[in-house]
Structures are given as structure tokens and as C-alpha cells.
Design a protein around this motif. Structure first.
Motif, PDB file in Angstrom:
ATOM      1  N   UNK B  91      -8.414  18.525  -2.366  1.00 39.57           N
ATOM      2  CA  UNK B  91      -7.915  17.734  -1.249  1.00 39.57           C
ATOM      3  C   UNK B  91      -9.038  17.213  -0.348  1.00 39.57           C
ATOM      4  N   UNK B  92     -10.043  18.043  -0.086  1.00 36.73           N
ATOM      5  CA  UNK B  92     -11.055  17.681   0.889  1.00 36.73           C
ATOM      6  C   UNK B  92     -12.186  16.847   0.311  1.00 36.73           C
ATOM      7  N   UNK B  93     -12.347  16.863  -0.990  1.00 44.97           N
ATOM      8  CA  UNK B  93     -13.517  16.217  -1.565  1.00 44.97           C
ATOM      9  C   UNK B  93     -13.111  15.222  -2.636  1.00 44.97           C
ATOM     10  N   UNK B  94     -13.921  14.175  -2.768  1.00 51.15           N
ATOM     11  CA  UNK B  94     -13.759  13.243  -3.874  1.00 51.15           C
ATOM     12  C   UNK B  94     -14.937  13.473  -4.813  1.00 51.15           C
ATOM     13  N   UNK B  95     -14.673  13.864  -6.038  1.00 47.48           N
ATOM     14  CA  UNK B  95     -15.807  14.135  -6.922  1.00 47.48           C
ATOM     15  C   UNK B  95     -15.451  13.751  -8.347  1.00 47.48           C
ATOM     16  N   UNK B  96     -16.465  13.628  -9.132  1.00 48.32           N
ATOM     17  CA  UNK B  96     -16.267  13.278 -10.530  1.00 48.32           C
ATOM     18  C   UNK B  96     -15.544  14.431 -11.243  1.00 48.32           C
ATOM     19  N   UNK B  97     -14.496  14.106 -11.976  1.00 48.55           N
ATOM     20  CA  UNK B  97     -13.779  15.156 -12.690  1.00 48.55           C
ATOM     21  C   UNK B  97     -12.678  15.788 -11.860  1.00 48.55           C
ATOM     22  N   UNK B  98     -12.343  15.181 -10.704  1.00 47.45           N
ATOM     23  CA  UNK B  98     -11.312  15.730  -9.823  1.00 47.45           C
ATOM     24  C   UNK B  98      -9.966  15.799 -10.543  1.00 47.45           C
ATOM     25  N   UNK B  99      -9.650  14.729 -11.284  1.00 44.49           N
ATOM     26  CA  UNK B  99      -8.391  14.709 -12.042  1.00 44.49           C
ATOM     27  C   UNK B  99      -8.378  15.799 -13.106  1.00 44.49           C
ATOM     28  N   UNK B 100      -9.563  16.023 -13.709  1.00 44.66           N
ATOM     29  CA  UNK B 100      -9.643  17.031 -14.769  1.00 44.66           C
ATOM     30  C   UNK B 100      -9.347  18.413 -14.222  1.00 44.66           C
ATOM     31  N   UNK B 101      -9.754  18.665 -12.976  1.00 50.10           N
ATOM     32  CA  UNK B 101      -9.512  19.979 -12.383  1.00 50.10           C
ATOM     33  C   UNK B 101      -8.016  20.230 -12.274  1.00 50.10           C
ATOM     34  N   UNK B 102      -7.268  19.227 -11.757  1.00 50.24           N
ATOM     35  CA  UNK B 102      -5.829  19.470 -11.628  1.00 50.24           C
ATOM     36  C   UNK B 102      -5.178  19.594 -13.003  1.00 50.24           C
ATOM     37  N   UNK B 103      -5.706  18.869 -13.970  1.00 51.29           N
ATOM     38  CA  UNK B 103      -5.207  18.978 -15.349  1.00 51.29           C
ATOM     39  C   UNK B 103      -5.442  20.388 -15.901  1.00 51.29           C
ATOM     40  N   UNK B 104      -6.652  20.898 -15.650  1.00 51.72           N
ATOM     41  CA  UNK B 104      -7.021  22.229 -16.147  1.00 51.72           C
ATOM     42  C   UNK B 104      -6.156  23.314 -15.515  1.00 51.72           C
ATOM     43  N   UNK B 105      -5.784  23.100 -14.237  1.00 54.15           N
ATOM     44  CA  UNK B 105      -4.979  24.106 -13.541  1.00 54.15           C
ATOM     45  C   UNK B 105      -3.553  24.135 -14.074  1.00 54.15           C
ATOM     46  N   UNK B 106      -3.022  22.958 -14.445  1.00 55.66           N
ATOM     47  CA  UNK B 106      -1.645  22.902 -14.959  1.00 55.66           C
ATOM     48  C   UNK B 106      -1.562  23.466 -16.379  1.00 55.66           C
TER      49      UNK B 106
END
Lengths: 279, 270
Positions: B91-106
Motif C-alpha cells: 500500500x505505501x510503496x510503488x515498486x517493481x514486482x508489486x503485482x507479483x507480491x499480491x499474486x504470490x500471497x494469494x
């Protein structure tokens, strides 16, 4: 925000623990599983033999029965998802846009409570209901009908039953968030109920249905206990994997790649539609 | 959009029918816990309190409940920490791979339990057993925490999206240090989401069977495992129904509390 000095450090501190956990504990385990799919077993002792081979994958692709099972599983997962969407839409709509105050709270608690009631107990309750002398046959007998008995239909019914709250919840949340003035504006612009449903409500609900479908689809795709309980002789991917785990782990690992591939494709498609954010 | 009276009535009837269908099997569970005929023939031949007194004295059920509570609390605690950290990061940061993190968590909750189960089983056997850590409560907690993270993450992330950034800015303008803003502004606003996330994560862990089967080892029995072992036994099934009936009754309470406390209209997110 990320251009401030120190933001990178903070980001790293925030991200490192969850990423380490997921990458080490989860992706690492999946990698070990995938690696063992390229091994083989000793046919006499069932021990894993660590020699590199792609035989397991070749077997899966060339044996017709695996294709049949995979397609059947896919069909059941799609049927469960559609059934849940059809059931959840009117219920969520009533809860979010018709019910008010106390009634709405009571309905929400009523929908959420079964999630705590125990997956196995609910599946067994259905087994009792669908049995030869169960309540379903007893209720249908005066009409001259019979229940579906144990089999693929029963699996679809019970899975749809088990995952229904997972579909109602996101659809409800999406409908509840829909501002009333948008609906009024649509009416003021001359749209009838059907047109408003299609042009205002549907776009708001679509990502929510996709979010719910992540649960209904993927939970159905891997299930094997419900199939054991009410499926009769029906075999799904989960059952085939479960039955191979102790006999031939490499084959089970290779078979696991099928639902994993299907779900990763599905998640990627759903993510493009922006539904993972509304999960 | 104006709904006609008829449309409202039809929707109400569909909802009522849906709820009736949801509760019919649960009602049957409660009824069968009192059914004098242990094989659940329909209609019941009479009522008995025998199963209830047997359930109260069942040491197996009590031990399993205790194991499940410990596993659920452990997994929830880990999920709270990891899920909140990930939610703040995304939420607080914009970074490369941000979408991948939420994908990995799901991913852990989206992949079939049996795949997660045998993958963890294989990993624990290759990595943990050589260093002397066997299968038990610890491995169950690790497995459960992995798929509980997503629940906390979703709840906290959804809440963070709705906290106005001006609140934190006002706090900073008034001279608060970052940790003071976190302590006195952000945390109180997050509390309902943390509570809802913890509750749903606990519920998920409490009801999990498949991953538990592959990570528990021989001596560790959670309540769902105990249920699985006993449902198939002819004279134990009604006792299982008693346990289930009690759980159904108790579960109204946390769901109601979560729904009252949470700012989320649905009382939390899955």
C-alpha cells in the motif's frame, strides 16, 4: 512516496519477512515437489529413485484416462462456479440493496456462520441427506422423483453448497459499495431497471464475481474429500493425486502440475480483469 | 433504479430459500446429534442425550480441540505479522514486482490443498527432518500460516486503502514522529481490520483438513482430523455431530462480534 530517502530501506524491512516466508516455505516446497516429478519410483519397493526422467509427464499426456479425469474436474469446477454465481447474485442483491439495518446484519451473520461449521461435517450431512433412505429421496418420493444419489451431480451440489459464502461475500461487498446516486442518475437518464442492471450494476459486480470464483473454482479443482464422501465412483484430479502419493510420489507430483497450471492460468486471467484487488 | 414490489418480494423469497438450503444440512447435524438411531435413518425413531454425554467425556475430542486451538492461534499470530507487513509494503510503496507480491500471497490459498500439502510434506522431509525437527504441531502451524497470510493481507490492505492519507499528514504536521503516527493514528484505524483478519484466519486454520493431513505426522490430531477419523466409525458419527453442533452454535458469536466491530460492510474479507 518511494523517492524519499530511507523509503527503500523501509520497503525492504516491510517486504523481507513475508517474502522470505512465502518464497522459502511455499515456493521452495513447490519447487521441491516439481523437482521430484522428474524422478521415478522403484516398482517393487515404491521408494523414490533419484534419476532424471520425463516419463511421468509423458505418461500423463499420453494416457487417455488422465485427460478424461482432468476434463471432468475442470467441468465440475466450472459448473460449481456458475451455480454459485447464479445463487449468490440474487441473495447478495437482496442483502445489499433491499434489506436494511438489523435484517441486513442478521442475514450477513447467517451467511457467514456456516463457514465455521466444519467442512467435513457439512459434507457428511449431505452424504446422509443424499443416501438411499435420506431426506432428499424422502422429499422427492411424493413427486415420483429420486435424488441424484452419489456421483458427479452430488459432487457439484455439495461443492457449490460448501463454497457459496465465498461467492456471496465479495458480491455483497461490491453491491453495497455501489453509490445510490449512480443508480438514481441512471434512472434519471431514462434507463429502465434492466438497462441499469446491465450498464451500472453488472460492471461493478463483475470483478467481485471473478474474485469469488477464484475460491469456488480453485477450491473445487483440488478437492478430493467431498468426492470421496458423496462422489460414488467419480474420480477427480485430487483423488488421483491422493491415491498416488504413497504409491508413486513422483507421479503424484507430476499430476499436481495439472491443477497448478490450470489455476495459475486462471489467476493470471482474473488478475488482468482487476479482480485480485477486490478479493 | 426503482425495484418494483414484485421484484423485492421475489428477491426476498430467493434469499429465504437460499438460506433455508444453507441451514437444512446444519439443522440435520444438530438433529442427528440427538437421534436415537445411530445410523441417521430418516425420520428419526426417537431422541437421546447419550451422544452428548459421550462427547463431553471424549478425551480424543478434547485433545483435538486443544491442538486445533494452539495451531490456529500460532498460525494466526504469524499471519497477522506477515500479512500486515506485506499490506503496508504494497500500500505505501510503488515498486517493481508489486503485482507479483499480491499474486504470490494469494497463491497458497488458490492452489489445491493437496498440492500445498504434499509440497510441504516433501519439503519438511528433505529440509527439517535431517536437522531433527519432526512432523508435529510446529509443521502444522507453518503450513496453516502460509495460507492464512492472504486473509490478513486482504483485510489490512482494504482498510489501508480507505484511511485518508490526510490523517497521517495531519499527525506529522502536529509534530508526531512516524512511530507515534503509527501508534496513535494508523493502528487504531486498522484495529477492526486486524481483528476481522485474525478471526477469519483462525477460522480457516480451525477447519483445515487436507494440508493438515500431510503436515501433522502421526501423533498430532487437530479437530478436523479427529472428525475425519471418527465420522466413518458407526458409533462415533453421532458424537462427531455433537461436536459439530456445538461448533455451529459457538460460531455465531465471533461472526457477530467481527461484523459489529469491522468497518467493512461484510465484517471482513476472505
Amino acid at each position: 512516496m518511494s523517492c524519499e530517502p530511507g523509503a527503500r530501506g523501509r520497503l525492504a524491512a516491510l517486504l523481507a519477512p513475508p517474502l522470505l516466508w512465502l518464497v522459502l516455505a511455499y515456493l521452495g516446497s513447490l519447487a521441491i515437489l516439481l523437482l521430484s516429478a522428474f524422478w521415478t519410483t522403484d516398482p517393487f519397493t515404491s521408494d523414490v529413485v533419484r534419476t532424471w526422467t520425463t516419463d511421468n509427464f509423458r505418461d500423463i499426456l499420453t494416457t487417455p484416462v488422465y485427460r478424461t479425469v482432468a476434463l471432468r474436474t475442470l467441468g465440475i469446477a466450472v459448473a460449481v462456479t456458475l451455480l454459485d454465481a447464479v445463487l449468490a447474485l440474487p441473495m447478495a442483491f437482496f442483502m445489499a440493496r433491499v434489506a436494511r439495518g438489523r435484517l441486513r446484519r442478521v442475514l450477513l451473520v447467517a451467511v457467514l456462520t456456516p463457514l465455521w461449521a466444519g467442512y467435513l461435517v457439512k459434507a457428511y450431512a449431505w452424504r446422509v441427506m443424499l443416501g438411499e433412505h435420506g431426506i432428499v429421496n424422502a422429499a422427492l418420493a411424493p413427486l415420483g422423483l429420486r435424488g441424484p444419489g452419489y456421483g458427479a451431480t452430488a459432487v457439484v451440489i455439495v461443492l457449490a453448497y460448501l463454497w457459496l459464502p465465498y461467492m456471496i461475500l465479495p458480491v455483497y461487498a461490491a453491491l453495497e459499495r455501489l453509490p445510490a446516486h449512480q443508480l438514481e442518475a441512471s434512472a434519471d437518464l431514462g434507463a429502465g431497471t434492466v438497462r441499469t442492471l446491465r450498464s451500472v450494476v453488472a460492471p461493478a459486480v463483475r470483478p467481485a464475481i471473478l474474485a469469488g470464483s477464484v475460491f469456488t473454482f480453485s477450491l473445487s479443482l483440488g478437492d478430493y474429500l467431498t468426492v470421496q464422501i458423496v462422489g460414488g465412483r467419480t474420480q477427480l484430479l485430487g483423488n488421483v493425486i491422493a491415491s498416488q502419493v504413497t504409491l508413486d510420489l513422483p507421479l503424484a507430483a507430476a499430476l499436481s502440475a495439472v491443477p497448478v497450471a490450470l489455476i495459475v492460468c486462471y489467476l493470471a486471467a482474473v488478475r488482468r480483469a482487476g479482480a485480485l484487488d477486490s478479493l | 433504479m426503482h425495484l418494483t414490489r414484485t421484484a423485492r418480494i421475489v428477491l426476498g423469497c430467493v434469499t429465504a430459500a437460499g438460506l433455508a438450503l444453507i441451514y437444512l444440512p446444519l439443522l440435520l447435524v444438530v438433529l442427528n446429534s440427538l437421534n436415537a438411531d445411530g445410523s441417521f435413518a430418516w425420520p428419526p425413531s426417537g431422541l437421546t442425550g447419550e451422544w452428548w454425554s459421550r462427547a463431553v467425556h471424549s478425551a480424543g475430542a478434547r485433545d483435538a480441540l486443544w491442538t486445533s486451538l494452539r495451531a490456529g492461534l500460532g498460525a494466526t499470530a504469524i499471519a497477522l505479522v506477515l500479512g500486515s507487513l506485506a499490506a503496508f509494503a504494497v500500500h505505501r510503496h510503488r515498486f517493481f514486482g508489486r503485482q507479483t507480491v499480491s499474486f504470490l500471497i494469494v497463491l497458497p490459498i488458490a492452489l489445491p490443498g493437496i498440492v500445498t500439502g504434499i509440497a510441504l510434506n516433501a519439503a519438511f522431509r528433505t529440509v527439517l527432518e535431517p536437522v531433527g525437527i519432526g512432523f508435529g504441531l510446529f509443521t502444522v502451524v507453518v503450513g496453516h500460516a502460509t495460507f492464512c497470510v492472504v486473509i490478513v493481507f486482504n483485510n489490512v490492505a482494504a482498510r489501508l486503502r480507505r484511511i485518508a492519507p490526510s490523517l497521517a499528514e495531519a499527525s506529522a504536521d502536529l509534530g508526531a514522529r512516524p512511530w507515534q503516527t503509527l501508534r496513535y493514528v494508523t493502528f487504531p484505524a486498522l484495529r477492526p481490520a486486524l481483528f476481522a483478519g485474525a478471526l477469519l484466519a483462525f477460522a480457516l486454520s480451525f477447519d483445515e483438513v487436507v494440508v493438515t493431513t500431510f503436515t501433522a505426522g502421526a501423533g498430532t490430531r487437530t479437530l478436523p482430523i479427529w472428525i475425519y477419523e471418527n465420522l466413518a466409525r458407526p458409533h462415533q458419527a453421532p458424537v462427531v455431530d455433537v461436536v459439530a453442533a456445538v461448533l455451529i452454535g459457538l460460531s455465531v458469536l465471533p461472526v457477530y462480534v467481527a461484523q459489529r466491530l469491522s468497518s467493512d460492510p461484510a465484517g471482513g474479507r476472505l
